[in-house]
Write an enzyme that holds these catalytic residues in place. Sequence first.
Site, PDB file in Angstrom:
ATOM      1  CG  ASP A 213      -2.072   1.005   1.081  1.00 52.05           C
ATOM      2  OD1 ASP A 213      -2.576   1.189  -0.050  1.00 52.05           O
ATOM      3  OD2 ASP A 213      -2.457   1.624   2.095  1.00 52.05           O
ATOM      4  CB  SER A 237      -6.496   3.177  -0.328  1.00 50.69           C
ATOM      5  OG  SER A 237      -5.116   3.497  -0.361  1.00 50.69           O
ATOM      6  CD  GLN A 287      -4.336   1.610  -3.361  1.00 48.88           C
ATOM      7  OE1 GLN A 287      -3.711   2.610  -3.666  1.00 48.88           O
ATOM      8  NE2 GLN A 287      -4.135   0.947  -2.223  1.00 48.88           N
TER       9      GLN A 287
END
Length: 299
Positions: A213, A237, A287
């Site tokens: 991430d 996110s 993502q």
Amino acid sequence: MADADRNPAPETLISGLKTLLDVEEIDTDLYRGPRLPGGRGRVFGGQVIAQALMAGSKSTTAARVAHSLHAYFMRPGDEEHPIIYRVARDHDGGSFSARRIIAFQHGKPILNMAASFQALESGFAHQVAMPEVPMPEDLLDEATQRQQFVENIPEQYREWFLRPRPFEMRQVESQGWRERRKTEARQHIWIRAVAPVNGDAAMHRAMLAYASDMYLLGTATRPHGVDWMVDKLQTASLDHALWIHDDIDMDDWLLYATDSPWAGRGRGFNRGSIFTRDGRLVASVSQEGLIRSRAPKPA
């Protein structure tokens, strides 16, 4: 702040990360993830993903390891409080186990994850080639670069900017805090733990989920030359998917190659491939994140 807190030993950083990710079982299929000591504000998304993955791993046998996860972020986490994880055992087959994990704070879900675990086996194999980039030994570590550029960072962000991290990172491309300009929507970053992990396969995979991430959402902002520390930029996110193809060793260098093929409508889409230093593709990531300009707050 004590010097040991400002400059912790690498072993202390890794021990702290292992403690942060190793969720506590408080009842059947119910786990508690600790808060980051000294953390303030919004919980890092990688922490929630990694803790949720650890919770799911604890509900399976050690022979079955995580090979994929798909997560949606619903609310920002609060670093002032621990996070509760509830696991649903949807399926246990001959080779695969499916789990749903919901992360809660203050009685409300903040993340919903589906994860799959497999008893590893052999099979047909192929992969794409690793990009040709400089090896980590030929690059300067990020911590040193940040020290060199800290005077260019707004004062209110300097403590956060220089905070010690449990991962050593060496970047091929220039970062926005070094050079503010529009660049290609891709980047390559070498990552490894700053000290030996001494953990099992589940811990190494959780650490990979945590690290996956990092920097990914920023790939979508590179073509626009914006920086959240300077511009009125809102980022978050929205979801996160990770496929773990092979064994993970966070003690050795991993190349995180990311690109962003699209951005629009206040969202940016990002992809990542993670390679070992000898060229094996061990994980893939995708993502979508929120990226929008914020209007200045009223005086």
